[in-house]
Scaffold this motif. Structure first.
Motif, PDB file in Angstrom:
ATOM      1  N   VAL A  78      -6.770  15.632  -1.883  1.00 57.69           N
ATOM      2  CA  VAL A  78      -5.263  15.767  -2.523  1.00 57.69           C
ATOM      3  C   VAL A  78      -5.667  16.531  -4.020  1.00 57.69           C
ATOM      4  O   VAL A  78      -6.471  16.343  -4.730  1.00 57.69           O
ATOM      5  CB  VAL A  78      -4.712  14.418  -2.786  1.00 57.69           C
ATOM      6  CG1 VAL A  78      -3.685  14.528  -3.835  1.00 57.69           C
ATOM      7  CG2 VAL A  78      -4.277  13.571  -1.656  1.00 57.69           C
ATOM      8  N   ASP A  79      -4.889  17.595  -4.181  1.00 54.26           N
ATOM      9  CA  ASP A  79      -5.170  18.418  -5.460  1.00 54.26           C
ATOM     10  C   ASP A  79      -4.041  17.801  -6.469  1.00 54.26           C
ATOM     11  O   ASP A  79      -2.822  18.185  -6.432  1.00 54.26           O
ATOM     12  CB  ASP A  79      -4.901  19.815  -5.007  1.00 54.26           C
ATOM     13  CG  ASP A  79      -5.159  20.769  -6.380  1.00 54.26           C
ATOM     14  OD1 ASP A  79      -5.003  20.138  -7.442  1.00 54.26           O
ATOM     15  OD2 ASP A  79      -5.302  22.088  -6.139  1.00 54.26           O
ATOM     16  N   ASP A  80      -4.378  17.231  -7.262  1.00 53.99           N
ATOM     17  CA  ASP A  80      -3.610  16.500  -8.425  1.00 53.99           C
ATOM     18  C   ASP A  80      -3.835  17.229  -9.737  1.00 53.99           C
ATOM     19  O   ASP A  80      -3.482  16.557 -10.626  1.00 53.99           O
ATOM     20  CB  ASP A  80      -3.954  14.975  -8.459  1.00 53.99           C
ATOM     21  CG  ASP A  80      -2.719  14.261  -7.625  1.00 53.99           C
ATOM     22  OD1 ASP A  80      -1.683  14.805  -7.304  1.00 53.99           O
ATOM     23  OD2 ASP A  80      -3.009  13.061  -7.288  1.00 53.99           O
ATOM     24  N   HIS A  81      -4.317  18.334  -9.816  1.00 52.59           N
ATOM     25  CA  HIS A  81      -4.662  19.066 -11.018  1.00 52.59           C
ATOM     26  C   HIS A  81      -3.290  19.212 -11.484  1.00 52.59           C
ATOM     27  O   HIS A  81      -2.402  19.466 -10.910  1.00 52.59           O
ATOM     28  CB  HIS A  81      -5.460  20.349 -11.040  1.00 52.59           C
ATOM     29  CG  HIS A  81      -6.893  20.109 -10.871  1.00 52.59           C
ATOM     30  ND1 HIS A  81      -7.778  19.633 -11.931  1.00 52.59           N
ATOM     31  CD2 HIS A  81      -7.944  20.044  -9.706  1.00 52.59           C
ATOM     32  CE1 HIS A  81      -9.101  19.497 -11.342  1.00 52.59           C
ATOM     33  NE2 HIS A  81      -9.190  19.765 -10.011  1.00 52.59           N
ATOM     34  N   ALA A  82      -3.234  18.992 -12.934  1.00 53.47           N
ATOM     35  CA  ALA A  82      -1.847  19.133 -13.820  1.00 53.47           C
ATOM     36  C   ALA A  82      -1.535  20.685 -13.472  1.00 53.47           C
ATOM     37  O   ALA A  82      -2.265  21.723 -13.263  1.00 53.47           O
ATOM     38  CB  ALA A  82      -2.050  18.800 -15.202  1.00 53.47           C
ATOM     39  N   PRO A  83      -0.285  20.849 -13.527  1.00 57.97           N
ATOM     40  CA  PRO A  83       0.287  22.379 -13.156  1.00 57.97           C
ATOM     41  C   PRO A  83      -0.293  23.282 -14.198  1.00 57.97           C
ATOM     42  O   PRO A  83      -0.365  24.350 -13.750  1.00 57.97           O
ATOM     43  CB  PRO A  83       1.892  22.147 -13.399  1.00 57.97           C
ATOM     44  CG  PRO A  83       2.061  20.614 -13.026  1.00 57.97           C
ATOM     45  CD  PRO A  83       1.002  19.813 -13.551  1.00 57.97           C
TER      46      PRO A  83
END
Length: 185
Positions: A172-177
């Motif tokens: 899952v890529d949950d890096h901040a926008p």
């Protein structure tokens, strides 16, 4: 020189920043590395991740570089020894879960099931990019994967721990926008 924008959790600690910049969210397809991270996420339960990062080298030392064959052979005597080691998290349940996790990992292999293929198949074969900007504690995927891992004999794999693991290993890529890691994709 302009400062890189990172996910806010990376803070200013150099170790945390390096982990964020070089490891967290990078898609991992190596089964042994996935297993190691799952075991470390289990040790993190109830603690901060920076605590685990600071102790990671010690964990690697006492758990034979997370060689599942060697870890699976650890005995009660080893557990007792590790409970005296201040360099790691001294929780009997977590230590025993790591040993049991090695056995579960090897059983999966013996039955022809590769951990990386198992994880990535459940995730649809490619990283799931969270475009909402909201980071949940768990998801339907982490709940489903948690149940599947528990069924295979893993412990400390509740849906919240599994979600953190999926984030850490880039499933899952949950890096901040606005994070430079998100922008690099």
């Amino acid at each position: 020189m302009k400062e890189k924008v990172r996910c806010s959790w990376a803070g200013s600690d150099p170790l945390y920043r390096a982990y964020h910049d070089e490891e967290w969210g990078v898609p991992q397809h190596d089964s042994r590395a996935l297993w190691e991270m799952l075991m470390l996420e289990g040790f993190q339960a109830g603690l901060s991740w920076i605590t685990i990062l600071r102790k990671r080298d010690a964990f690697r030392k006492v758990f034979h570089n997370f060689d599942p064959v060697k870890v699976s052979r650890m005995t009660e005597r080893d557990v007792e020894r590790l409970l005296q080691n201040p360099e790691i998290i001294r929780s009997r349940a977590k230590i025993e879960a790591a040993i049991g996790g090695a056995k579960a990992y090897l059983k999966m292999q013996q039955e022809g099931e590769d951990l990386a293929q198992f994880v990535w198949k459940m995730a649809g074969g490619k990283p799931i990019i969270n475009r909402t900007g909201q980071v949940p504690a768990k998801t339907p995927l982490s709940e489903e994967m948690s149940k599947a891992l528990k069924k295979r004999g893993f412990k400390f794999v509740g849906p919240v721990i599994v979600y953190a693991w999926l984030q850490a290993t880039g499933v899952v890529d949950d890096h901040a926008p606005d994070c430079f890691k998100r922008k690099a994709r």
